[in-house]
Scaffold this motif. Structure first.
Motif, mmCIF file in Angstrom:
data_model
loop_
_atom_site.group_PDB
_atom_site.id
_atom_site.type_symbol
_atom_site.label_atom_id
_atom_site.label_comp_id
_atom_site.label_asym_id
_atom_site.label_seq_id
_atom_site.Cartn_x
_atom_site.Cartn_y
_atom_site.Cartn_z
ATOM 1 N N PHE A 51 7.993 2.945 4.310
ATOM 2 C CA PHE A 51 7.058 3.770 3.539
ATOM 3 C C PHE A 51 6.016 4.463 4.422
ATOM 4 O O PHE A 51 5.931 5.693 4.433
ATOM 5 N N ARG A 108 -2.231 7.615 -5.445
ATOM 6 C CA ARG A 108 -0.953 8.263 -5.150
ATOM 7 C C ARG A 108 -1.209 9.639 -4.588
ATOM 8 O O ARG A 108 -2.107 10.340 -5.034
ATOM 9 N N LEU A 125 5.424 8.403 5.314
ATOM 10 C CA LEU A 125 4.202 9.000 4.775
ATOM 11 C C LEU A 125 3.411 9.721 5.867
ATOM 12 O O LEU A 125 2.876 10.813 5.660
ATOM 13 N N TYR A 178 3.025 -2.460 -2.194
ATOM 14 C CA TYR A 178 3.945 -1.361 -1.869
ATOM 15 C C TYR A 178 5.403 -1.817 -1.911
ATOM 16 O O TYR A 178 6.246 -1.304 -1.173
#
Length: 206
Positions: A114, A205, A118, A171
């Motif tokens: 993740f 988010r 990102l 997460y």
């Protein structure tokens, strides 16, 4: 009290959620790690490690999320941190397990699957993912078995232990944690997700 925090941080989340759950008065002070604010001289005076969260209660400064959670829960009578010494020892045992075993089984998956994407840091390292997945299964198997006949980790009631262990799963979805074969963990975590304090501290988010 002032809580210096970074909302995306699971360690920040568990302390922040406890403060909200107990309805304690506190001021939030954002420390934006992405902008390097944790490295400013002002913040390093509060926490020389340059990490969040940090709690300031007048002239008393406390860092490390578990210590902050216990301090917050000692402010008022509550079931998160009961007076019974055996219950407190059991809670601390789960908090220690989370820091020593559970978070190391979760954080690398979070980072590889993740965070790297990102922050555009490249693809996940398959060797790290494989190695960490094996560790994850070992710890998750134990936790899943333990939760088979329990709603919560200690005394079958919500305590600091649940906030600590749940924080590592913040997460789980974007981090692609292999939770399919662990129904009791999923059911327990869904229970935590229904808590208003947990919903209010969900990472933004974007």
């Amino acid at each position: 009290m002032k809580l210096y925090y970074f909302p995306p941080s699971p360690n920040t989340r568990k302390a922040h959620a406890v403060a909200i759950h107990l309805e304690l008065p506190f001021d939030l002070r954002l420390i934006d790690l992405e902008k390097g604010e944790q490295r400013t001289p002002e913040f390093l005076k509060l926490n020389p490690t340059g990490r969040t969260p940090v709690l300031q209660d007048e002239d008393f400064i406390l860092w490390e999320s578990t210590a902050i959670m216990q301090y917050l829960a000692s402010q008022v009578p509550n079931s998160l941190w009961p007076e019974d010494i055996k219950s407190r020892a059991d809670i601390t045992h789960w908090q220690s397990w989370e820091l020593t075993h559970w978070m190391p089984a979760c954080q690398p998956l979070q980072y590889e699957n993740f965070v790297k994407q990102l922050l555009q840091l490249g693809d996940a390292d398959p060797q790290v993912v494989q190695r960490t997945t094996e560790i994850f299964h070992k710890e998750a198997t134990m936790l899943n078995t333990y939760l088979a006949e329990r709603e919560f980790l200690v005394n079958n009631t919500l305590t600091l232990a649940d906030f600590s262990v749940a924080s590592a799963l913040t997460y789980a979805v974007p981090g692609r944690f292999p939770l399919d074969n662990y129904p009791h963990i999923r059911t327990w975590y869904a229970r935590i997700e229904q808590l208003p304090a947990w919903q209010k501290t969900a990472p933004p988010r974007g």
